[in-house]
Design a protein around this motif. Structure first.
Motif, short mmCIF file in Angstrom:
data_model
loop_
_atom_site.label_atom_id
_atom_site.label_comp_id
_atom_site.label_asym_id
_atom_site.label_seq_id
_atom_site.Cartn_x
_atom_site.Cartn_y
_atom_site.Cartn_z
N THR A 95 13.42 -11.57 -24.94
CA THR A 95 13.70 -10.69 -23.81
C THR A 95 14.01 -9.27 -24.30
N GLY A 96 13.48 -8.93 -25.47
CA GLY A 96 13.69 -7.61 -26.04
C GLY A 96 12.51 -6.70 -25.82
N HIS A 97 11.87 -6.30 -26.93
CA HIS A 97 10.75 -5.36 -26.85
C HIS A 97 9.57 -5.88 -27.66
N LEU A 98 8.37 -5.46 -27.28
CA LEU A 98 7.16 -5.94 -27.92
C LEU A 98 6.89 -5.16 -29.21
N SER A 99 6.63 -5.89 -30.29
CA SER A 99 6.36 -5.27 -31.58
C SER A 99 4.93 -4.76 -31.66
N ALA A 130 0.85 -1.19 0.00
CA ALA A 130 0.00 0.00 0.00
C ALA A 130 0.88 1.24 0.00
N CYS A 131 0.48 2.22 -0.77
CA CYS A 131 1.20 3.48 -0.86
C CYS A 131 0.16 4.59 -0.85
N GLY A 132 -0.06 5.17 0.35
CA GLY A 132 -1.19 6.08 0.49
C GLY A 132 -2.47 5.30 0.28
N ASP A 133 -3.36 5.80 -0.57
CA ASP A 133 -4.60 5.07 -0.83
C ASP A 133 -4.52 4.26 -2.12
N LEU A 134 -3.29 4.03 -2.61
CA LEU A 134 -3.07 3.17 -3.77
C LEU A 134 -2.46 1.86 -3.32
N PHE A 135 -2.72 0.79 -4.08
CA PHE A 135 -2.05 -0.49 -3.81
C PHE A 135 -1.33 -0.91 -5.07
N ILE A 136 -0.03 -1.16 -4.96
CA ILE A 136 0.80 -1.43 -6.13
C ILE A 136 1.35 -2.85 -6.04
N LYS A 137 1.12 -3.62 -7.10
CA LYS A 137 1.59 -5.00 -7.15
C LYS A 137 2.46 -5.21 -8.38
N PRO A 138 3.66 -5.77 -8.21
CA PRO A 138 4.53 -6.03 -9.36
C PRO A 138 4.18 -7.36 -10.03
N PHE A 139 4.55 -7.48 -11.29
CA PHE A 139 4.47 -8.77 -11.98
C PHE A 139 5.68 -8.89 -12.90
N GLN A 140 6.17 -10.10 -13.05
CA GLN A 140 7.40 -10.33 -13.80
C GLN A 140 7.20 -10.05 -15.28
N THR A 141 8.25 -9.51 -15.92
CA THR A 141 8.25 -9.27 -17.35
C THR A 141 9.55 -9.82 -17.95
N PRO A 142 9.50 -10.37 -19.17
CA PRO A 142 10.71 -10.91 -19.79
C PRO A 142 11.48 -9.83 -20.53
N HIS A 143 12.60 -9.41 -19.96
CA HIS A 143 13.41 -8.37 -20.57
C HIS A 143 14.87 -8.62 -20.19
N ASP A 144 15.80 -8.13 -20.99
CA ASP A 144 17.21 -8.41 -20.76
C ASP A 144 17.79 -7.48 -19.69
N SER A 145 17.30 -7.66 -18.51
CA SER A 145 17.75 -6.89 -17.34
C SER A 145 17.78 -7.85 -16.16
N ASN A 146 18.16 -7.33 -14.99
CA ASN A 146 18.32 -8.22 -13.83
C ASN A 146 17.02 -8.90 -13.41
N GLU A 147 15.97 -8.10 -13.24
CA GLU A 147 14.70 -8.65 -12.73
C GLU A 147 13.59 -7.64 -12.99
N SER A 148 13.23 -7.50 -14.25
CA SER A 148 12.27 -6.46 -14.63
C SER A 148 10.85 -6.84 -14.23
N CYS A 149 10.01 -5.83 -14.14
CA CYS A 149 8.61 -6.06 -13.77
C CYS A 149 7.73 -4.97 -14.34
N GLY A 150 6.45 -5.25 -14.38
CA GLY A 150 5.43 -4.25 -14.62
C GLY A 150 4.69 -4.01 -13.32
N TYR A 151 3.74 -3.10 -13.33
CA TYR A 151 3.00 -2.79 -12.11
C TYR A 151 1.50 -2.69 -12.37
N ARG A 152 0.76 -3.24 -11.43
CA ARG A 152 -0.70 -3.15 -11.43
C ARG A 152 -1.11 -2.32 -10.21
N ILE A 153 -1.88 -1.28 -10.46
CA ILE A 153 -2.24 -0.33 -9.40
C ILE A 153 -3.72 -0.40 -9.13
#
Length: 263
Positions: free
Chosen positions: A190-194, A108-131
């Motif tokens: 693990t690149g970018h989406l076309s 929880a961050c203030g009145d928002l709730f933020i949850k990460p989810f894994q994404t395949p990208h050429d980095s250490n441990e990338s993610c997206g976020y659902r708010i």
């Protein structure tokens, strides 16, 4: 009322604002702190009221402004353990602002709730976020993804607003001036989406209830905004959904001069 604005969106810098009527966060801060502060104040948003910065991964176009911005306003920074490690190696975590690993279950961050989810990208441990917003509605940001996965789609479904990567046109990339190794990297899993891959996911999302779709992280060299737009528009049109009445489709500019979207 929820608020959304893609302040910067391209391979040269990314920063997105999401908030409620009282609280707001940034996802990434990939341009200078000066430019981010100006973009916020232009929209009557006080940078000192930011609750946190959530980082998707440690590539420079997502972290360039974090050290100065977070230090100046003492804004906490959250990311996965791998991303924090990459940021530390890059000298971003200088001890002048708080930072922490985001739990897989979210926080929880203030009145928002933020949850990460894994994404395949050429980095250490990338993610997206659902708010999740105070009224229960949801928004999500998913860029820098080499291919769509079940985990990504499961986190995007149910979101009223989704910002999804539409990075490149495959033909433009293959016939462009990039060196072979870079073309191969971008086209990899693990690149970018076309545009084409984005359009397939976009159609599924609109069919399943998303009403506001933003296409983000467009390549300046290997894409054209109208091409990204038309590719997704055509795929969504095959579902029978009508733009303007069933959904809205927007291409994020490299630097956004428009006002905040309220939804």
């Amino acid at each position: 009322m929820a608020r959304f604005c893609s302040l910067f969106s391209s391979s040269s810098g990314n920063c997105t604002y999401i908030g409620s009527s009282s609280d707001g966060i940034l996802i990434d801060a990939g341009v200078s702190a000066k430019r981010i502060k100006q973009a916020l104040t232009d929209r009557q948003l006080d940078p000192s009221t930011l609750r946190a910065i959530f980082v998707t991964h440690e590539h420079v176009d997502h972290i360039r402004g974090i050290r100065v911005l977070a230090s100046q306003f003492n804004v906490p920074v959250y990311a996965t353990a791998g991303t924090l490690r990459g940021m530390d190696e890059a000298g971003v975590l200088n001890g002048k602002f708080p930072y922490d690993e985001i739990p897989e279950s979210g926080l929880a961050c203030g009145d928002l709730f933020i949850k990460p989810f894994q994404t395949p990208h050429d980095s250490n441990e990338s993610c997206g976020y659902r708010i999740t917003l105070p009224d229960g509605r949801k928004a999500a940001v998913a860029t820098d993804i080499g291919h769509m996965t079940n985990e990504i789609m499961n986190n995007l479904v149910g979101c009223e607003l989704v910002m999804l990567e539409s990075n490149h046109d495959v033909g433009m990339l293959q016939n462009g001036m990039y060196p072979y190794y870079l073309k191969r990297r971008i086209l990899s899993d693990t690149g970018h989406l076309s545009n084409e891959a984005c359009s397939t996911a976009a159609a599924q999302l609109i069919e399943r209830g998303t009403t506001r779709l933003f296409l983000g992280h467009l390549s300046t060299e290997n894409n054209i905004p109208e091409l990204a737009y038309q590719t997704s528009l055509a795929a969504i049109g095959e579902t029978g959904a009508r733009i303007g009445s069933d959904y809205l489709l927007t291409v994020n500019p490299k630097e956004n001069y428009e006002d905040i979207v309220r939804f």
